[in-house]
Design an enzyme around this catalytic site. Structure first.
Site, PDB file in Angstrom:
ATOM      1  N   CYS A  79       8.574  23.930  31.738  1.00  0.00           N
ATOM      2  CA  CYS A  79       7.216  23.411  31.903  1.00  0.00           C
ATOM      3  C   CYS A  79       7.170  22.359  33.017  1.00  0.00           C
ATOM      4  O   CYS A  79       7.335  22.701  34.175  1.00  0.00           O
ATOM      5  CB  CYS A  79       6.708  22.878  30.563  1.00  0.00           C
ATOM      6  SG  CYS A  79       4.944  22.579  30.584  1.00  0.00           S
ATOM      7  N   HIS A 168       7.254  27.254  26.964  1.00  0.00           N
ATOM      8  CA  HIS A 168       8.230  26.502  26.171  1.00  0.00           C
ATOM      9  C   HIS A 168       9.106  27.453  25.347  1.00  0.00           C
ATOM     10  O   HIS A 168       8.681  27.897  24.283  1.00  0.00           O
ATOM     11  CB  HIS A 168       7.507  25.537  25.227  1.00  0.00           C
ATOM     12  CG  HIS A 168       6.930  24.361  25.931  1.00  0.00           C
ATOM     13  ND1 HIS A 168       7.640  23.214  26.182  1.00  0.00           N
ATOM     14  CD2 HIS A 168       5.711  24.171  26.487  1.00  0.00           C
ATOM     15  CE1 HIS A 168       6.898  22.362  26.845  1.00  0.00           C
ATOM     16  NE2 HIS A 168       5.716  22.913  27.043  1.00  0.00           N
ATOM     17  N   GLU A 170      11.577  26.761  23.588  1.00  0.00           N
ATOM     18  CA  GLU A 170      12.147  26.081  22.412  1.00  0.00           C
ATOM     19  C   GLU A 170      11.239  26.119  21.195  1.00  0.00           C
ATOM     20  O   GLU A 170      11.677  25.832  20.096  1.00  0.00           O
ATOM     21  CB  GLU A 170      12.483  24.628  22.763  1.00  0.00           C
ATOM     22  CG  GLU A 170      11.282  23.696  22.992  1.00  0.00           C
ATOM     23  CD  GLU A 170      10.685  23.776  24.398  1.00  0.00           C
ATOM     24  OE1 GLU A 170      10.995  24.741  25.116  1.00  0.00           O
ATOM     25  OE2 GLU A 170       9.900  22.895  24.764  1.00  0.00           O
ATOM     26  N   GLY A 224      22.021  10.085  -1.282  1.00  0.00           N
ATOM     27  CA  GLY A 224      21.332  11.035  -0.412  1.00  0.00           C
ATOM     28  C   GLY A 224      22.292  11.804   0.490  1.00  0.00           C
ATOM     29  O   GLY A 224      23.508  11.586   0.446  1.00  0.00           O
ATOM     30  N   VAL A 225      21.709  12.698   1.287  1.00  0.00           N
ATOM     31  CA  VAL A 225      22.503  13.605   2.108  1.00  0.00           C
ATOM     32  C   VAL A 225      23.365  12.849   3.134  1.00  0.00           C
ATOM     33  O   VAL A 225      24.574  13.068   3.223  1.00  0.00           O
ATOM     34  CB  VAL A 225      21.575  14.558   2.908  1.00  0.00           C
ATOM     35  CG1 VAL A 225      22.372  15.578   3.677  1.00  0.00           C
ATOM     36  CG2 VAL A 225      20.592  15.232   1.986  1.00  0.00           C
ATOM     37  N   SER A 227      24.371   9.623   3.613  1.00  0.00           N
ATOM     38  CA  SER A 227      25.492   8.748   3.233  1.00  0.00           C
ATOM     39  C   SER A 227      26.589   9.546   2.526  1.00  0.00           C
ATOM     40  O   SER A 227      27.776   9.256   2.694  1.00  0.00           O
ATOM     41  CB  SER A 227      25.018   7.563   2.389  1.00  0.00           C
ATOM     42  OG  SER A 227      24.477   7.968   1.164  1.00  0.00           O
TER      43      SER A 227
END
Ligand code: XMP
Length: 510
Positions: A79, A168, A170, A224-225, A227
């Site tokens: 772009c 784009h 992506e 959590g994920v 840590s």
């Protein structure tokens, strides 16, 4: 040596998506502001120029010396990156007469590696009002769309390959964009796709061993994920020299303290659980302002962590689950973005601790952290659980917090979460939770009149939490949850469903 692609950021909202698409092709990449000097080491395989909110014809439009970069490595302009390439090499970029936003069909006009394996009429996504009107000498058109003659181009003169795409590749709506990116990464830049979870784990564990040696690391754990994955990697490197601390701040979910400690034990992690509920309830008593509650919960955590840390001798390092989006240095073409809530990611630990940081996930996006977690064999439920705010249920109890209100909310939350899982709705929702409203209303149960609190159910769909829509959960499911909560949680006699999107509402109510 991990091969690398550099993405020069000109401030586009899609820059992170380019990085994620490159990583998905198992190629490591980094985002860097367009005006930061590039180091051309042997690991650098190519450069991608991002989009931008600017027009290349604006006076203060961001510029880099593309010729110089393309004299060292292959370059792909996306772009704005493509328009800047065309302009700097002597072509013409102008506002397009027909504005092409959204879907378009790409037609190949010439065979080239960049567009190999892309089907005819492939859908691509446009998002810019400028267009390349004339290509510079020594450049050829590769692809076109109905309203944009130059949708893809290549430099034909000598030198490293230099490409431009007006669309784009992506974004999700460019249906074969990933093929085009892979063509660039693998067949043009020669990347060997060595960025895999297994490689990441072995490289990271080796690097951690080297960095930490026989020193000790302390780390705050949240269940959590991030840590948990970070701690597991550090544990693999240094074993019980990792000292984790997990604090019960009184606003965790039902049974969370016990369940998380059990999981750590099963993983063999050396984590101490600290029950500090009373400490937090005392400090929170009578406090109603959301920001103040956040500060009390964040500050209380630091106090407890600090006290526990002092009990462990000879600590040199502080482990943290910092991930890539927290540290990306992006181009700030419009100045710093406006902060809506100042409190996200509270929990910065005191500088007085004088510890060096160990952050094994600093290079990873969230989905990559999960993939590493899967490769490490961590529990699926933990890896794929919904985001949960640091101040926990504390910001889902509107107004003042008491132990009794926490219990009500924990019970309602557990019914809702388990219900979503049983109905196979949990994974399709990005985040869900219950909110305790400080409003009592009249109800009737049997022959008795009740006067009790209200629970609001919240469930949203989202990609990154920045914007969100309320989840259209089935009425039957909502009816069942409402019944179950009112029948089982004494103190609640009314359940409502939040149908606000973000913006203008936020996901949390405080
Ligand atoms: P909002 O409410 O701003 O939330 O739409 C977006 C995401 O951020 C989470 N959130 C927090 N996370 N500390 C956190 O660690 C906080 O103080 C906090 N406030 C909101 C929220 O749960 C959602 O995922």
């Amino acid at each position: 040596m991990t091969e690398k692609i550099l993405i020069l950021d000109f401030g586009s909202q899609y820059t992170q998506l380019i990085a994620r698409a490159v990583r998905e092709a198992s190629v490591y990449c980094e985002i860097t502001p367009f005006n930061k000097p590039i180091v051309f080491g042997p690991e650098l395989k190519g450069v991608i120029l991002s989009g931008s909110p600017f027009s290349v014809n604006e006076e203060n439009a961001p510029v880099v010396n593309i010729a110089a970069i393309a004299s060292r490595v292959p370059v792909l302009g996306v772009c704005y990156g493509a328009q800047l390439t065309a302009k700097l090499f002597g072509g013409k970029v102008e506002k397009s007469d027909k504005r092409e936003y959204g879907r378009a069909k790409l037609e190949k006009v010439k065979d080239n590696i960049l567009l190999q394996n892309v089907s005819p009429h492939s859908q691509v996504w446009m998002s810019h009002s400028d267009t390349v009107k004339e290509l510079p000498d020594g450049f050829d058109i590769l692809g076109t769309t109905e309203s944009i003659p130059v949708a893809a181009f290549v430099r034909t003169t000598e030198g490293f390959p230099l490409y431009g795409l007006q669309f784009h590749p992506e974004v999700y709506h460019s249906t074969e964009g990933k093929i085009i990116l892979k063509n660039f990464l693998v067949d043009i830049c020669g990347c060997s796709q060595d960025w895999t979870p297994a490689h990441f784990i072995s490289d990271t564990v080796a690097a951690l061993k080297e960095k930490i040696g026989d020193k000790r690391v302390i780390m705050a754990m949240s269940g959590g994920v991030d840590s948990t994955v970070a701690a597991t990697l550090i544990h693999k490197a240094i074993g019980t020299n990792l000292f984790g601390i997990f604090v019960d701040n009184g606003v965790l979910r039902k049974n969370e303290f016990e369940d998380v400690l059990k999981m750590y034990e099963q993983l063999g992690l050396n984590v101490k659980g600290v029950d500090a509920k009373e400490h937090f309830y005392t400090k929170l008593a009578g406090k109603t302002d959301p920001e103040e509650k956040r500060k009390i919960i964040g500050g209380g955590f630091i106090e407890i962590f600090d006290k526990e840390a002092k009990r462990i001798e000879n600590i040199d390092f502080l482990g943290q689950g910092t991930i890539y989006p927290d540290v990306i240095e992006s181009a700030s073409v419009h100045g710093p973005s406006v902060t809506i809530k100042s409190h996200h990611n509270v929990g910065g630990l005191p500088a007085t601790m004088k510890l060096s940081l160990v952050e094994p996930l600093r290079a990873l996006f969230k989905d990559e952290v999960r993939k590493v977690g899967v490769e490490l064999g961590l529990p699926h439920d933990m890896l794929f659980r919904h985001p949960f705010p640091g101040p926990g249920l504390g910001i889902r109890i509107l107004g003042d917090i008491t132990e009794e209100k926490v219990r009500l909310l924990q019970d309602a939350d557990a019914i809702y979460t388990n219900g979503l899982k049983k109905a196979n709705l949990y994974a399709s929702v990005w985040q869900a939770g219950t909110i305790l409203l400080p409003v009592k209303s009249v109800g009737v149960m049997g022959d008795e009149r009740t006067y009790e609190f209200t629970i609001a159910l919240r469930a949203v769909t989202s990609v990154d939490g920045m914007t969100a829509d309320w989840a259209h959960l089935p009425y039957e499911f909502l009816a069942d949850i409402s019944n179950e909560i009112i029948n089982n949680v004494k103190g609640i006699n009314r359940v409502v469903y939040d149908i606000s999107s973000k913006p203008p509402a936020t996901i949390e109510w405080e």
